[in-house]
Design a protein around this motif. Structure first.
Motif, mmCIF file in Angstrom:
data_model
loop_
_atom_site.group_PDB
_atom_site.id
_atom_site.type_symbol
_atom_site.label_atom_id
_atom_site.label_comp_id
_atom_site.label_asym_id
_atom_site.label_seq_id
_atom_site.Cartn_x
_atom_site.Cartn_y
_atom_site.Cartn_z
ATOM 1 N N GLN A 178 0.936 -1.293 0.117
ATOM 2 C CA GLN A 178 0.165 0.113 0.069
ATOM 3 C C GLN A 178 1.022 1.305 0.006
ATOM 4 O O GLN A 178 0.432 2.232 -0.884
ATOM 5 N N GLU A 215 -4.917 -6.584 3.295
ATOM 6 C CA GLU A 215 -5.154 -5.359 3.692
ATOM 7 C C GLU A 215 -5.910 -4.538 2.824
ATOM 8 O O GLU A 215 -5.696 -4.784 1.621
ATOM 9 N N PHE A 255 0.705 2.714 12.692
ATOM 10 C CA PHE A 255 0.483 3.165 11.202
ATOM 11 C C PHE A 255 -0.897 4.043 11.258
ATOM 12 O O PHE A 255 -1.245 4.518 10.207
ATOM 13 N N GLY A 287 -8.168 -5.663 12.332
ATOM 14 C CA GLY A 287 -7.535 -4.646 12.843
ATOM 15 C C GLY A 287 -7.827 -3.424 11.855
ATOM 16 O O GLY A 287 -7.871 -3.846 10.753
ATOM 17 N N ALA A 310 -7.659 2.436 6.729
ATOM 18 C CA ALA A 310 -6.868 1.019 6.462
ATOM 19 C C ALA A 310 -7.448 0.004 7.308
ATOM 20 O O ALA A 310 -7.743 0.112 8.380
ATOM 21 N N GLY A 312 -6.708 -4.560 8.146
ATOM 22 C CA GLY A 312 -6.025 -5.843 7.828
ATOM 23 C C GLY A 312 -6.793 -7.040 8.455
ATOM 24 O O GLY A 312 -7.038 -6.909 9.635
HETATM 25 C C1 2NL Z 1 -3.396 -5.847 12.126
HETATM 26 C C2 2NL Z 1 -4.538 -5.289 11.010
HETATM 27 C C3 2NL Z 1 -4.093 -3.286 9.970
HETATM 28 C C4 2NL Z 1 -3.398 -1.500 8.507
HETATM 29 C C5 2NL Z 1 -3.338 -2.945 8.687
HETATM 30 C C6 2NL Z 1 -2.354 0.108 6.960
HETATM 31 C C7 2NL Z 1 -1.650 0.179 6.055
HETATM 32 C C8 2NL Z 1 -1.223 1.454 5.677
HETATM 33 C C9 2NL Z 1 -1.333 2.495 6.649
HETATM 34 C C10 2NL Z 1 -1.950 2.425 7.603
HETATM 35 CL CL1 2NL Z 1 -0.068 1.615 4.333
HETATM 36 N N1 2NL Z 1 -2.568 1.192 7.871
HETATM 37 N N2 2NL Z 1 -2.595 -1.207 7.322
HETATM 38 C C11 2NL Z 1 -4.241 -0.703 9.318
HETATM 39 C C12 2NL Z 1 -4.671 -1.214 10.411
HETATM 40 C C13 2NL Z 1 -4.555 -2.466 11.013
HETATM 41 O O1 2NL Z 1 -3.989 -4.524 10.157
HETATM 42 O O2 2NL Z 1 -3.935 -6.307 13.151
HETATM 43 N N3 2NL Z 1 -2.247 -5.331 11.976
HETATM 44 C C14 2NL Z 1 -1.262 -5.795 12.742
#
Ligand code: 2NL
Length: 345
Positions: A178, A215, A255, A287, A310, A312
């Motif tokens: 992304q 994501e 992030f 998330g 965003a 995931g």
């Molecule tokens: C999780 C859930 C997540 C994001 C992924 C993301 C990507 C960009 C910028 C900001 Cl480029 N956020 N992705 C955001 C929130 C959750 O994934 O449990 N991840 C550890």
């Protein structure tokens, strides 16, 4: 002249006699050469015509021609007949038993993980997202730094991945894809990024060092947390059924700001509590959060003008819940006894 006439009569007679014994196309050819060939019997007789008078010649010539035509016709009729018989014999010899069972081709089926990936991607494609992919081997800038995870940040432990060198690693999430898209594109950006990701986790029934994630990212003018929650509600209803409710809890990711975790009402009990949800009534599914302004501006996107959300989603966990799979290892062992259960599903 009488002698020649007699010879012609004899030729026709012996030809007719020999023709009766003809059985194969090769036999026919032998006869043709013997009687009509350059050194054949008819040619030999015609040579004797030079001794005839001018009156006799056309008469004998006519007779010889009749004999030739007779033999040619007889030979072609014979070869036609033999051809037909040989073909008929061939067809009876080569019988084909169409009642024999065929050689069956074993059919494969889509792996349950990719079934879930496809379903999720389909939902977002219908919402106007496109699919973006990128490398599984990343550098630490895209893997960590650009996501506000500098060296020494405590959250790096949680996401600790496999290193090829100091700076080269296996991506711990698909966020770098992304970031790469944001680097190259000005908003609106609406993408989903499915793929393999890596963590230094010991393999047990709920952890695997390699797993799958999707994501999503939506950046445009005026995108709000309300848009995030609305989009996720719509998405979870499509994936888990129209009765699905969502619960949004505050969380922290470096992030995103604010960040949240999203639970869905349990597909086993609808929220009353059961074995599947460990009596919680809710199951954690993903998330999410609003993309941190620093992450936007490092990609050349002005956070004063644009905002974005965003999220995931872990694929293994979703597939395990969906299909009642109790051990994550089943998804990676490729045991056909397990995979065949998804045939035709
Ligand atoms: C999780 C859930 C997540 C994001 C992924 C993301 C990507 C960009 C910028 C900001 Cl480029 N956020 N992705 C955001 C929130 C959750 O994934 O449990 N991840 C550890």
């Amino acid at each position: 002249m009488l002698q020649i006439k007699e010879s012609l009569g004899n030729i026709q007679k012996s030809f007719t006699e020999l023709l009766k014994a003809v059985r194969t196309l090769a036999d026919v050819e032998v006869l043709r050469v013997r009687f009509l060939g350059k050194k054949g019997e008819l040619t030999a007789v015609l040579r004797g015509m030079s001794a005839l008078s001018a009156e006799e010649r056309p008469i004998v010539g006519q007779m010889a021609n009749d004999v030739r035509i007779f033999m040619e016709n007889a030979l072609s009729t014979a070869s036609d007949e033999i051809g037909r018989t040989e073909k008929a014999q061939l067809l009876t010899a080569q019988t084909l038993d169409i009642t024999l069972p065929g050689i069956s081709q074993p059919t494969g089926s889509r792996h349950p993980l990719y079934r879930v990936v496809d379903e999720i991607c389909d939902i977002f494609l219908k919402l106007g997202y496109t699919i973006a992919e990128g490398p599984e081997i990343e550098n630490d800038v895209y893997g960590f730094e650009r996501l506000r995870l500098p060296e020494g940040h405590p959250a790096r432990d949680e996401q600790d991945t496999f290193y090829i060198s100091d700076k080269i690693l296996l991506r711990p999430q698909t966020s770098p894809v992304q970031v790469r898209v944001m680097d190259k594109t000005q908003p609106p950006i609406k993408i989903v990024c499915p793929g393999k990701v890596y963590r230094q986790d010991a393999l047990d029934s709920t952890h695997s060092p390699i797993f799958h994630q999707i994501e999503g990212l939506f950046v445009d003018r005026g995108v709000t947390m309300g848009d995030l929650i609305g989009s996720l509600r719509l998405f979870t209803r499509k994936l888990f059924g129209e009765d699905t409710k969502i619960r949004v809890r505050p969380h922290h990711f470096p992030f995103t700001e604010p960040s949240c975790e999203v639970d869905i009402s349990c597909w086993g009990c609808g929220g009353n509590g059961c074995r599947i949800c460990k009596n919680e009534g809710w199951i954690e599914i993903l998330g999410a959060g609003m993309v941190h302004p620093e992450v936007l501006s490092w990609s050349g996107i002005d956070p004063e003008i644009y905002s974005g959300f965003a999220f995931g989603i872990g694929i293994e966990r979703t597939a395990m819940g969906r299909y009642g799979i109790e051990d994550i290892r089943l998804l990676f062992e490729n045991d056909l006894r397990f995979l065949r259960q998804f045939n035709g599903l």
